[in-house]
Design a protein around this motif. Structure first.
Motif, PDB file in Angstrom:
ATOM      1  N   GLN A  34       0.737  -1.033  -0.522  1.00  0.00           N
ATOM      2  CA  GLN A  34       0.150  -0.060   0.075  1.00  0.00           C
ATOM      3  C   GLN A  34       0.978   1.246   0.020  1.00  0.00           C
ATOM      4  N   GLY A  38      -3.692   4.567   1.842  1.00  0.00           N
ATOM      5  CA  GLY A  38      -4.170   2.975   2.046  1.00  0.00           C
ATOM      6  C   GLY A  38      -4.959   2.203   1.831  1.00  0.00           C
ATOM      7  N   VAL A  39      -4.747   0.707   2.050  1.00  0.00           N
ATOM      8  CA  VAL A  39      -6.175   0.063   0.803  1.00  0.00           C
ATOM      9  C   VAL A  39      -7.193   0.659   0.115  1.00  0.00           C
ATOM     10  N   MET A  40      -8.103   1.186   1.569  1.00  0.00           N
ATOM     11  CA  MET A  40      -9.723   1.207   1.098  1.00  0.00           C
ATOM     12  C   MET A  40      -9.826   2.659   0.075  1.00  0.00           C
ATOM     13  N   ALA A  41      -8.532   4.200   0.172  1.00  0.00           N
ATOM     14  CA  ALA A  41      -8.743   4.616  -1.112  1.00  0.00           C
ATOM     15  C   ALA A  41      -8.316   4.577  -1.892  1.00  0.00           C
ATOM     16  N   ARG A 297     -21.183  -8.310   8.938  1.00  0.00           N
ATOM     17  CA  ARG A 297     -20.446  -7.642   8.320  1.00  0.00           C
ATOM     18  C   ARG A 297     -18.771  -8.318   8.561  1.00  0.00           C
ATOM     19  N   ALA A 298     -18.781  -9.044   9.535  1.00  0.00           N
ATOM     20  CA  ALA A 298     -17.710 -10.108   9.381  1.00  0.00           C
ATOM     21  C   ALA A 298     -17.395 -10.014   8.007  1.00  0.00           C
ATOM     22  N   PRO A 299     -15.656 -10.379   7.524  1.00  0.00           N
ATOM     23  CA  PRO A 299     -15.514 -11.138   6.572  1.00  0.00           C
ATOM     24  C   PRO A 299     -14.633 -12.009   6.503  1.00  0.00           C
ATOM     25  N   ARG A 301     -12.344 -14.706   4.972  1.00  0.00           N
ATOM     26  CA  ARG A 301     -11.291 -15.070   4.860  1.00  0.00           C
ATOM     27  C   ARG A 301     -10.744 -16.226   4.183  1.00  0.00           C
ATOM     28  N   TYR A 324     -12.960  -7.428   2.275  1.00  0.00           N
ATOM     29  CA  TYR A 324     -13.732  -6.288   2.785  1.00  0.00           C
ATOM     30  C   TYR A 324     -14.114  -5.874   1.110  1.00  0.00           C
ATOM     31  N   ARG A 353     -13.799 -17.511  13.493  1.00  0.00           N
ATOM     32  CA  ARG A 353     -13.927 -17.829  15.218  1.00  0.00           C
ATOM     33  C   ARG A 353     -15.004 -18.677  16.489  1.00  0.00           C
ATOM     34  N   ARG A 355     -18.209 -20.274  15.768  1.00  0.00           N
ATOM     35  CA  ARG A 355     -19.230 -19.640  15.546  1.00  0.00           C
ATOM     36  C   ARG A 355     -19.803 -19.317  13.988  1.00  0.00           C
TER      37      ARG A 355
ATOM     38  N   GLY B  30      -4.771  -0.389   9.368  1.00  0.00           N
ATOM     39  CA  GLY B  30      -5.404   0.198   7.865  1.00  0.00           C
ATOM     40  C   GLY B  30      -7.036   0.602   8.757  1.00  0.00           C
ATOM     41  N   ASP B  31      -7.634   0.142   7.733  1.00  0.00           N
ATOM     42  CA  ASP B  31      -9.024   0.916   7.791  1.00  0.00           C
ATOM     43  C   ASP B  31      -9.629  -0.722   7.972  1.00  0.00           C
ATOM     44  N   VAL B  33     -12.824  -2.281   8.896  1.00  0.00           N
ATOM     45  CA  VAL B  33     -13.943  -2.892   8.175  1.00  0.00           C
ATOM     46  C   VAL B  33     -15.168  -3.828   9.576  1.00  0.00           C
ATOM     47  N   PHE B  34     -14.265  -3.832  10.186  1.00  0.00           N
ATOM     48  CA  PHE B  34     -15.322  -4.699  11.041  1.00  0.00           C
ATOM     49  C   PHE B  34     -15.043  -4.922  12.870  1.00  0.00           C
ATOM     50  N   VAL B  35     -16.245  -4.612  13.741  1.00  0.00           N
ATOM     51  CA  VAL B  35     -15.605  -4.660  15.223  1.00  0.00           C
ATOM     52  C   VAL B  35     -16.837  -5.922  15.492  1.00  0.00           C
ATOM     53  N   GLU B  54     -11.659  -6.664  12.605  1.00  0.00           N
ATOM     54  CA  GLU B  54     -10.883  -6.567  10.645  1.00  0.00           C
ATOM     55  C   GLU B  54     -10.047  -5.247  10.588  1.00  0.00           C
ATOM     56  N   SER B  55      -9.693  -5.852   9.816  1.00  0.00           N
ATOM     57  CA  SER B  55      -9.549  -4.540   9.072  1.00  0.00           C
ATOM     58  C   SER B  55      -9.184  -4.724   7.131  1.00  0.00           C
ATOM     59  N   VAL B  56      -9.459  -3.865   6.517  1.00  0.00           N
ATOM     60  CA  VAL B  56      -8.939  -4.562   4.752  1.00  0.00           C
ATOM     61  C   VAL B  56      -8.110  -5.682   4.745  1.00  0.00           C
ATOM     62  N   LYS B  57      -6.822  -5.802   5.645  1.00  0.00           N
ATOM     63  CA  LYS B  57      -6.033  -6.508   5.639  1.00  0.00           C
ATOM     64  C   LYS B  57      -6.248  -7.089   6.645  1.00  0.00           C
ATOM     65  N   PRO B  78     -19.948  -1.200  15.655  1.00  0.00           N
ATOM     66  CA  PRO B  78     -20.256  -2.313  14.722  1.00  0.00           C
ATOM     67  C   PRO B  78     -21.058  -1.579  13.887  1.00  0.00           C
TER      68      PRO B  78
END
Lengths: 373, 119
Positions: A34, A38-41, A297-299, A301, A324, A353, A355, B30-31, B33-35, B54-57, B78
């Motif tokens: 990056q 940053g990644v998002m921007a 919202r949880a990615p 991966r 994300y 984790r 769940r 980093g950004d 995206v999830f808490v 969780e961040s973008v990374k 959240p």
């Protein structure tokens, strides 16, 4: 700091450092993951304007010889002989079990074929071609960098320096001149955006990159955003989404296998794993690569295990890429599911984790592409 | 404000301690995206994984800095995880704890010590 000992550097390394790139090891190279925004921007900038990517770590290879196209067809399930001069198409090297050794781009540049292969696979790919392509000269291109310019403003930006590119169609390839340098340009990329990949002599790569970056529309983009961009576009990452353990049909890449190479075609089969792959094209594969949108919202991966419901003990499959998605503003994954559960709308559960969380099978790509056909 | 080696900050608020991650940590992540926040009124021990972010990374855990009870969580996180990046030491706080023993705070780094720690 990441350990960078023994890693190769691209010719744009100093530029990455000047631009504040955060360098990490990737496929044997030290590459920027990056830059400052940053990644998002960086992801959103590419979707809105234009992003510049150093992809010089990828392998560029020239094949020469009268029968080069016919010979290459012995290693890939795609129609290479029918590829017109000035055109490029997606392909993959397969093995005897129908697994994927690498995915690549093949361009017909008139008197030769030009291939772009993955960095991590390039040595193996070159050895594979040298072993199997009799009468064909396989030449790695080691004196050229590869720069991708991607995004809705990529054409306007590049055309200001290289006017001819504006007339190219998606997946066209052409040679253009810039300030005395010979550029090999393709109108393609791996972000789901309109854009170009530009092969440029190493001695001129820094100057070209700086000339593009001087435009206000252009920002440098690292590997982090490259990954979220390609995933939103539904594109496979070799080593994750496609491997020796997945066939092109399972990977939902059957579109890349033209009729002429399928059963009943004039040049049916004749590539490694043809028996498996052609049968799967007709009968359907047992499992398929799908898109998944987690409901929360949880990615989810890579490696997240998928189940039919909250109680099932037998896994259905695994997530192979997940992150994300900045443009879709939510998590997204790709993974493999049994064919019967691969239809959009199917609900499955990913275990995070300890769940289980619900996710919906969705059509790929996650976001419609901006290609200019 | 006190700082842990796990890049958390601790701010005393009456008889409670507010916990968040430092600007340095937010930048490294980093950004966000999830808490996932801890449950209220749970007793935690120092080092327990109490939040997932969780961040973008990547995913990371927030550890309980001390023994105590979780008495409040930042309900805004959240839905707006970006608060962690926008205001890590303010609106981006994670949870409030009632410590079993407030004197353990003396064992954490001061701001100057933390600055040296990340230098």
């Amino acid at each position: 700091m990441a350990d960078t000992e023994g890693l190769q550097r691209t010719v744009l390394h100093d530029l990455h450092l000047d631009l504040g790139g955060k360098m990490v090891p990737f496929a044997g190279y030290e590459m920027p993951v990056q830059f400052k925004p940053g990644v998002m921007a960086e992801h959103l900038h590419t979707r809105a304007h234009a992003g510049l990517f150093d992809v010089s770590h990828m392998g560029q290879v020239i094949l020469r010889g009268d029968g080069a196209a016919a010979a290459l067809e012995r290693l890939v399930p795609v129609d290479v002989q029918g590829l017109a001069a000035g055109r490029q198409r997606y392909a993959m090297f397969t093995d005897d079990r129908g697994g994927i050794l690498d995915d690549l781009m093949v361009a017909n540049r008139g008197d030769h074929l030009f291939l772009v292969v993955n960095a991590a696979c390039k040595d193996a790919d070159i050895a594979h071609m040298r072993a199997h392509l009799d009468g064909v000269t396989v030449t790695p291109v080691t004196d050229r960098a590869l720069i991708a310019l991607q995004g809705p403003q990529a054409t306007a930006v590049l055309a200001a320096l290289v006017p001819g590119v504006a007339d190219m169609r998606f997946m066209d390839v052409a040679t253009h001149a810039w300030d005395g340098a010979e550029l090999w340009v393709s109108r393609s990329g791996y972000t789901g955006e309109d854009g170009f990949e530009i092969s440029v002599p190493e001695a001129r790569a820094g100057a070209l990159a700086r000339a593009l970056l001087a435009r206000p529309e252009v920002a440098p983009i690292g590997l982090g955003a490259r990954d979220s961009l390609r995933l939103e576009a539904g594109l496979c990452l070799y080593g994750n989404d496609i491997t020796r353990d997945t066939t092109p049909v399972e990977a939902a890449l059957g579109w890349a296998i033209q009729k002429v190479r399928r059963r009943g075609g004039a040049r049916e089969g004749g590539f490694p794993g043809a028996g498996v792959i052609l049968r799967q094209l007709e009968d359907g594969p047992a499992r398929r690569r799908v898109g998944l949108r987690p409901e929360g919202r949880a990615p989810m991966r890579a490696g997240t295990v998928l189940f039919a419901d909250e109680a099932a003990t037998e896994p259905l499959g695994t997530v192979t890429s997940g992150a994300y998605g900045p443009s879709i503003e939510g998590p997204m994954s790709m993974g493999y599911l049994p064919a019967a559960l691969a239809a959009p709308g199917t609900r499955v559960f990913g275990e995070l984790r300890g769940r289980r969380h619900p996710a919906q099978v969705v059509d790929l790509p996650f976001r419609p592409p901006g290609y200019r056909k | 404000m006190k700082y842990t080696e796990e890049h958390e900050w601790l701010r005393v608020e009456g008889d409670l301690v507010v916990v968040g991650i430092t600007e340095h940590a937010a930048e490294q992540l980093g950004d966000v995206v999830f808490v996932e926040l801890p449950e209220l009124e749970t007793q935690v021990a120092k080092g327990d994984e109490v939040c997932v972010i969780e961040s973008v990374k990547a995913a990371s855990d927030i550890l309980a800095p001390c023994d105590g009870e979780i008495v409040a969580v930042n309900e805004a996180l959240p839905d707006t995880p970006a608060l962690v990046n926008e205001d890590p030491t303010g609106d981006g706080w994670f949870f409030k704890m009632k410590l079993d023993d407030m004197s353990v705070l003396d064992g954490f780094m001061s701001e100057d010590e933390y600055k040296d720690f990340i230098a």
